[in-house]
Design an enzyme around this catalytic site. Structure first.
Site, PDB file in Angstrom:
ATOM      1  N   THR A  61     -56.464  61.084 -18.783  1.00 22.70           N
ATOM      2  CA  THR A  61     -56.517  60.755 -18.547  1.00 22.70           C
ATOM      3  C   THR A  61     -56.422  61.344 -17.238  1.00 22.70           C
ATOM      4  O   THR A  61     -57.899  61.549 -16.124  1.00 22.70           O
ATOM      5  CB  THR A  61     -54.785  59.589 -17.440  1.00 22.70           C
ATOM      6  OG1 THR A  61     -54.876  59.042 -18.487  1.00 22.70           O
ATOM      7  CG2 THR A  61     -55.370  58.695 -16.462  1.00 22.70           C
ATOM      8  N   LYS A  90     -37.937  71.696  -4.244  1.00 17.57           N
ATOM      9  CA  LYS A  90     -36.536  72.081  -3.025  1.00 17.57           C
ATOM     10  C   LYS A  90     -35.766  71.175  -2.438  1.00 17.57           C
ATOM     11  O   LYS A  90     -35.676  70.805  -0.939  1.00 17.57           O
ATOM     12  CB  LYS A  90     -37.707  72.505  -2.286  1.00 17.57           C
ATOM     13  CG  LYS A  90     -37.959  73.667  -2.135  1.00 17.57           C
ATOM     14  CD  LYS A  90     -38.939  75.084  -1.403  1.00 17.57           C
ATOM     15  CE  LYS A  90     -40.140  75.722  -1.745  1.00 17.57           C
ATOM     16  NZ  LYS A  90     -41.027  75.850  -1.204  1.00 17.57           N
ATOM     17  N   ARG A 111     -50.120  59.562 -11.546  1.00 16.60           N
ATOM     18  CA  ARG A 111     -49.661  59.283 -12.794  1.00 16.60           C
ATOM     19  C   ARG A 111     -48.180  59.454 -12.444  1.00 16.60           C
ATOM     20  O   ARG A 111     -47.702  60.609 -11.810  1.00 16.60           O
ATOM     21  CB  ARG A 111     -49.852  60.169 -13.990  1.00 16.60           C
ATOM     22  CG  ARG A 111     -49.160  59.734 -15.139  1.00 16.60           C
ATOM     23  CD  ARG A 111     -49.925  60.282 -16.105  1.00 16.60           C
ATOM     24  NE  ARG A 111     -50.183  59.170 -16.522  1.00 16.60           N
ATOM     25  CZ  ARG A 111     -51.218  59.410 -17.988  1.00 16.60           C
ATOM     26  NH1 ARG A 111     -50.592  59.691 -18.804  1.00 16.60           N
ATOM     27  NH2 ARG A 111     -52.086  58.171 -18.494  1.00 16.60           N
ATOM     28  N   HIS A 140     -51.088  50.516 -16.409  1.00 18.75           N
ATOM     29  CA  HIS A 140     -52.397  51.380 -16.625  1.00 18.75           C
ATOM     30  C   HIS A 140     -53.129  50.688 -15.471  1.00 18.75           C
ATOM     31  O   HIS A 140     -53.866  51.166 -16.987  1.00 18.75           O
ATOM     32  CB  HIS A 140     -51.647  52.944 -18.038  1.00 18.75           C
ATOM     33  CG  HIS A 140     -52.340  53.452 -17.940  1.00 18.75           C
ATOM     34  ND1 HIS A 140     -54.063  53.861 -16.811  1.00 18.75           N
ATOM     35  CD2 HIS A 140     -52.304  54.743 -19.035  1.00 18.75           C
ATOM     36  CE1 HIS A 140     -54.313  54.893 -17.068  1.00 18.75           C
ATOM     37  NE2 HIS A 140     -53.156  55.145 -18.510  1.00 18.75           N
TER      38      HIS A 140
HETATM   39  C1  NCD Z   1     -51.325  56.068 -22.616  1.00 20.20           C
HETATM   40  C2  NCD Z   1     -50.506  56.213 -21.334  1.00 20.20           C
HETATM   41  O1  NCD Z   1     -50.577  57.494 -20.473  1.00 20.20           O
HETATM   42  O2  NCD Z   1     -50.040  55.490 -20.893  1.00 20.20           O
HETATM   43  N1  NCD Z   1     -52.334  57.715 -22.705  1.00 20.20           N
HETATM   44  C3  NCD Z   1     -53.051  57.235 -22.027  1.00 20.20           C
HETATM   45  O3  NCD Z   1     -53.092  57.696 -20.750  1.00 20.20           O
HETATM   46  N2  NCD Z   1     -54.170  57.034 -22.175  1.00 20.20           N
HETATM   47  C4  NCD Z   1     -50.674  55.376 -23.716  1.00 20.20           C
HETATM   48  C5  NCD Z   1     -49.873  56.779 -24.049  1.00 20.20           C
HETATM   49  O4  NCD Z   1     -48.478  57.494 -23.498  1.00 20.20           O
HETATM   50  O5  NCD Z   1     -48.906  55.693 -25.255  1.00 20.20           O
END
Ligand code: NCD
Length: 317
Positions: A61, A90, A111, A140
C-alpha cells in the site's frame, strides 16, 4: 458519499461509493493503466505534494501510493512509523500531527492500527482530503478498489458472482471492505471460510445481508463449493490477537490454499486472489497456476486504481 464528485473528498469507507462512482473510477483506472504500462511522462499531479503517513507497517500500500503519485508527476512526503521517529514520541496528539502534516501537503494517505483513525483524521484535517490506507481491523477501501477492478477486468461484471473469502474474516479489513463493495451489486453469493472464532461479527453479517449479499459461512475444507468465480485468501492477523495461544489455536484451524485444494474444488476459469502479505495463506506451489493473480494483475491494479483515485480526489481529472 461521493455522488459522482471525488474532488476534495475524504475516502474513509467503501460505503461512500455507489455503483456509478466505481464506474467513474474504473474508467479513469483504464487511462492510468496506459500511462503506467507505456511509461508515459505525466503532469497530472504536477505541483502537488501527497503525504504518506503510515503508523503501521506496509509494503504494497505504501509503495503503490508513492509510485502512483510519482507516476503522475507529483511529489510525496513520506513518514513511516511516526510513533518512533516524530513528535508523536514526545506526546503530540494524533489531531495535532494531522493538522501539521496537512499544512505541508495536498492530501494525506493514512494507515493506522486503530479502527476509526481515518475518520478521526478526516475530522481533524480541515483543508486536505484524507485517504484511508487501512485502519485497524475496520476497513481498507483502496485495497477493495483494486480487488473489485481485478474482478471486473477478469469477468466484465461485478454482479452474479460467487466467491469465497478465506482466513481471518473477523479481523481482515480487506475482507470487510470487499464485502461492502460486492454488496453494491445484485445476486452475489459469498462463502466465508474461517475458523469459528474468526467468523465475521454478527452485526456485520446482518448489515451485509440487509444490503442483499448472500453470505454463507463455512468452517472446513469439505464445505468448499465447486462453483466459485474467485477465491480471496487472507492471513491470520496475528497483530490483532490478545494472546499468543489464541493466535496459535486459530492458526491450527485454518485451511491453506494448495495445489490439491485447487484441483479438488476450483473451476478452470476462476481466479485466486490474496491481498498479501501471505503468511500461511497460499502455498507458493500455487504461484505457477495461471489462476493465481495475487503477484500479477492484482498487485499491478493497486497502482492503477490508486493513480485514478488520487487524480480524481485532487481534482486533476
Ligand atoms: C493487507 C492489510 O494491510 O490490511 N495488506 C495490504 O494492504 N495489501 C492485508 C494484511 O495485512 O493481511
Amino acid at each position: 458519499m461521493i455522488h459522482g464528485c471525488f474532488q476534495g473528498k475524504d475516502i474513509v469507507s467503501l460505503d461512500q461509493f455507489s455503483v456509478d462512482d466505481l464506474s467513474i473510477l474504473f474508467n479513469v483506472t483504464g487511462k492510468m493503466k496506459q500511462i503506467a504500462v507505456n511509461n508515459e511522462p505525466s503532469r497530472i499531479l504536477e505541483g502537488l505534494l501527497v503525504a504518506l503517513l503510515f503508523f503501521e507497517p506496509s509494503s504494497r500500500t505504501f509503495s503503490s501510493f508513492a509510485a502512483a503519485v510519482k507516476r503522475l508527476g507529483g511529489q510525496t512526503l513520506e513518514m513511516q512509523n511516526p510513533e518512533a521517529v516524530s513528535s508523536v514520541t514526545k506526546g503530540e496528539t494524533f489531531e495535532d500531527t494531522i493538522r501539521v502534516i496537512e499544512a505541508y501537503s495536498n492530501a494525506i494517505i493514512l494507515r493506522h492500527r486503530i479502527s476509526g483513525a481515518a475518520k478521526q483524521a478526516a475530522r481533524a484535517a480541515e483543508d486536505v482530503p484524507v485517504i484511508n490506507a487501512g485502519d485497524g481491523n475496520n476497513e481498507h477501501p483502496t485495497q477493495t478498489l483494486l480487488d473489485l477492478y481485478t474482478l471486473y477486468e477478469r469477468f466484465g461484471r461485478l454482479d452474479n458472482i460467487t466467491g469465497m473469502m478465506a482466513g481471518d474474516a473477523l479481523n481482515s479489513r480487506t475482507i470487510h471492505s470487499l464485502l461492502r463493495g460486492l454488496s453494491l451489486f445484485g445476486n452475489n453469493t459469498m462463502y466465508i471460510l474461517s475458523p469459528n472464532q474468526l467468523s465475521l461479527s454478527r452485526d456485520e453479517v446482518v448489515s451485509l445481508q440487509d444490503r442483499g449479499l448472500r453470505l454463507i459461512e463455512i468452517h472446513n475444507e469439505r464445505e468448499i463449493p465447486h462453483d466459485c468465480d474467485f477465491w480471496y485468501w487472507t492471513r491470520i492477523q496475528k497483530e490483532r490477537f490478545s494472546s499468543a495461544e489464541e493466535y496459535q489455536q486459530a492458526q491450527h484451524e485454518i485451511v491453506i490454499a494448495t495445489p490439491e485444494l485447487l484441483k479438488t474444488y476450483a473451476k478452470k476459469d476462476m481466479i485466486l486472489m490474496d491481498p498479501l502479505p501471505r503468511v500461511e495463506s497460499v502455498d507458493p506451489a500455487v504461484d505457477a497456476d495461471e489462476r493465481a493473480v495475487y503477484l500479477r494483475s492484482q498487485i499491478r491494479n493497486g497502482l492503477y486504481t490508486r493513480m485514478a483515485l488520487l487524480a480524481l480526489v485532487l481534482g486533476r481529472i
